[in-house]
Design an enzyme around this catalytic site. Structure first.
Site, PDB file in Angstrom:
ATOM      1  N   THR A  22     -28.366   2.475   6.656  1.00 12.79           N
ATOM      2  CA  THR A  22     -27.945   3.757   7.231  1.00 12.79           C
ATOM      3  C   THR A  22     -28.391   4.920   6.350  1.00 12.79           C
ATOM      4  O   THR A  22     -28.943   5.916   6.847  1.00 12.79           O
ATOM      5  CB  THR A  22     -26.414   3.782   7.386  1.00 12.79           C
ATOM      6  OG1 THR A  22     -26.028   2.771   8.321  1.00 12.79           O
ATOM      7  CG2 THR A  22     -25.931   5.133   7.895  1.00 12.79           C
ATOM      8  N   GLY A  62     -23.479  -0.550   8.067  1.00 11.18           N
ATOM      9  CA  GLY A  62     -23.222   0.826   7.659  1.00 11.18           C
ATOM     10  C   GLY A  62     -23.251   1.019   6.156  1.00 11.18           C
ATOM     11  O   GLY A  62     -22.548   1.879   5.628  1.00 11.18           O
ATOM     12  N   SER A  90     -27.557   4.830  11.792  1.00  9.03           N
ATOM     13  CA  SER A  90     -26.437   3.892  11.801  1.00  9.03           C
ATOM     14  C   SER A  90     -26.966   2.467  11.888  1.00  9.03           C
ATOM     15  O   SER A  90     -27.861   2.188  12.679  1.00  9.03           O
ATOM     16  CB  SER A  90     -25.505   4.176  12.982  1.00  9.03           C
ATOM     17  OG  SER A  90     -24.414   3.283  12.994  1.00  9.03           O
ATOM     18  N   CYS A  91     -26.426   1.578  11.053  1.00 13.50           N
ATOM     19  CA  CYS A  91     -26.775   0.165  11.106  1.00 13.50           C
ATOM     20  C   CYS A  91     -25.499  -0.663  11.222  1.00 13.50           C
ATOM     21  O   CYS A  91     -24.403  -0.126  11.043  1.00 13.50           O
ATOM     22  CB  CYS A  91     -27.580  -0.245   9.864  1.00 13.50           C
ATOM     23  SG  CYS A  91     -26.624  -0.229   8.323  1.00 13.50           S
ATOM     24  N   PRO A  92     -25.586  -1.958  11.531  1.00 16.65           N
ATOM     25  CA  PRO A  92     -24.375  -2.746  11.775  1.00 16.65           C
ATOM     26  C   PRO A  92     -23.391  -2.754  10.612  1.00 16.65           C
ATOM     27  O   PRO A  92     -22.188  -2.622  10.814  1.00 16.65           O
ATOM     28  CB  PRO A  92     -24.924  -4.156  12.041  1.00 16.65           C
ATOM     29  CG  PRO A  92     -26.283  -3.914  12.585  1.00 16.65           C
ATOM     30  CD  PRO A  92     -26.810  -2.721  11.850  1.00 16.65           C
TER      31      PRO A  92
END
Length: 496
Positions: free
Chosen positions: A16, A12, A8-10
């Site tokens: 991700t 998305g 998960s990344c900020p």
């Protein structure tokens, strides 16, 4: 062994899924099974409970809170960021094997993560946190901008540029349109183009309120959203625009944080987050935006808009080159996001050239590297050649992060080469006067781009320049090709 993972990344979007693919490939290469849950912008398909139960270890490759983390309680765990998974998936798999064998590092039970997440490190310095607050706002704003911008562009494509005057009223080429006040009359009076324009315009109008609201959310969590959104709406109403949204978001976050720290009697504490904090913070931020800071920021916003609108010829290519350098510097990182945000600000002010330059410059790094892996295969490892195959689609889709696997292994050769190519592309797009009313999409929105052939020519030239610079840089200090070595020595050679 059997592993499960969550990435998960900020935003998305790119990181991700790139992290998930890297982990899956690394596990397969090591002879293990890996199942990944991607908590991205499109939502997530939760891992099957049986799959979690039989897993030997868990890998969390996430830059934001992992939702429903308590599902993995008791499992040996490896925790890292998404870039660690992208750059060194094999290393994380090795850590997972060790954790499983040792039975160490059990995942601590936790409450379900918030539906909304921000990438803010509370222990970081003020400068770092400021950047993270702003990036949180940008991350939540991008879907509104993308949807609204593309719908508006489609309306122009179908109904011509006069559709804006038909719907909103005004003059176009000597014809005065009264506008359409009743939304239910849009289809009959302006057709599908008018409907698309109205929907897109409403989505696009949310740019500043969402930016402001989620900057405040990054600072003060959920209580900051209401005053932030209201502050953003007032920024739009006062003409403060994008800059006003940045200021109102920071104001709302600061005021909300201050209210949350107040010591109040136990009987009042229960109504603080529901009534007192949103009421007081919204009042304070609204008052400041209307009475104190709105007008000066509106003047600055007008000056910026006039400057952007006045850029042409010689001055435009300089700005295009600078934005190209920024887009390629960290490929989806903070500097890249600043350039992209600047493009959005220009888009909001009606300057579509800057957005076209930003998008084209972001396309060339993966494309140039993909071409380089075809021209001189022996300069790249098997893993890089495989990444090059994916680079064609990623580059055409304006996903600059497709260049990260190359830059991670050989940054001092790759990054300057990418910057030269992207600067060339950005400068050419600005000089050609190509325009893009769509804030994303790459080649797939070329039908919406003004001067599309010149836009594509700029991308092609930048791709060739990137390829040439990469191959030239790769030839410096290389006595032998990495492809001739074993996989282990290939990795070491690239890292060197």
């Amino acid at each position: 062994m059997k592993f499960v993972a969550v990435t998960s990344c900020p935003t998305g979007i790119a990181h991700t899924y790139m992290a998930a693919e890297a982990l899956e490939q690394a596990a397969k290469a090591a002879g293990h099974e890996m199942t990944v849950e991607t908590q991205g912008a499109a939502g997530s398909a939760p891992l099957d409970a049986a799959r979690i139960a039989e897993a030997d270890a868990v890998v969390f490759a996430a830059d934001v809170d992992v939702r429903d983390r308590e599902r993995f309680a008791g499992k040996p765990t490896v925790t890292a960021g998404v870039k660690a998974a992208i750059n060194d998936g094999a290393g994380l798999i090795a850590q997972a094997v060790k954790a499983a064998e040792d039975g160490t590092a059990p995942a601590a039970p936790s409450a379900p993560g918030p539906e909304l997440a921000s990438k803010v490190d509370g222990s970081a310095g003020v400068g770092t946190r400021l950047r993270q607050w702003l990036m949180t706002g940008v991350s939540y704003m991008i879907p509104f901008v993308a949807a609204g911008g593309i719908l508006i562009a489609l309306s122009f494509l179908i109904g011509g540029p006069e559709v804006a005057a038909k719907v909103g009223g005004g003059d176009f080429q000597g014809v005065t349109y009264p506008g359409i006040e009743n939304v239910s009359d849009l289809m009959s009076q302006a057709g599908i183009a008018g409907v698309l324009f109205k929907i897109g315009s409403l989505a696009f109008e949310m740019l500043v309120p969402i930016l402001s609201g989620f900057i405040a959310f990054g600072m003060a969590d959920r209580p900051g959203i209401a005053p932030g959104v209201v502050g953003g709406l007032l920024a739009t109403a006062t003409g403060a625009g994008f800059l006003g949204g940045l200021v109102s978001g920071l104001l709302a976050g600061a005021v909300t944080l201050g209210l949350k720290k107040l010591k109040v009697p136990r009987g009042v504490a229960g109504v603080m987050p529901v009534v007192v904090i949103p009421l007081v913070s919204t009042l304070v931020v609204g008052f400041l935006m209307v009475v104190v800071v709105g007008e000066p920021i509106a003047a600055a916003q007008t000056g910026l808009s006039n400057w952007l609108s006045g850029l042409s010829g010689g001055s435009a290519w300089v700005l295009g080159a600078l934005l190209g350098l920024m887009m390629a510097f960290d490929m989806g990182g903070p500097v890249n996001k600043v350039a992209y945000t600047f493009g959005l600000a220009a888009l909001a002010s009606g300057n579509y050239v800057i957005m076209a330059a930003v998008m084209a410059a972001g396309m060339t790094p993966p494309l140039g590297l993909a071409l380089a892996t075809l021209v001189r295969r022996n300069r790249f490892t098997p893993a890089e050649r495989q990444a090059g195959q994916a680079g064609w689609l990623l580059g055409l889709s304006f996903i600059t992060e497709g260049a990260i696997p190359f830059a991670a292994g050989d940054p001092f050769r790759i990054i300057p080469s990418l910057m030269v190519g992207s600067a060339t592309t950005g400068a050419l797009v600005a000089a050609f006067g190509a325009t893009s009313p769509a804030p994303h999409g790459g080649i797939w929105v070329v039908g919406l781009i003004g001067n599309p052939l010149l836009f594509l020519l700029a991308v092609a030239i930048g791709t060739l320049v990137t390829c040439g610079c990469v191959l030239l840089a790769k030839s410096i200090g290389r006595d032998r090709a990495p492809a001739a070595a074993t996989p282990e020595t290939s990795t070491q050679a690239v890292a060197a």
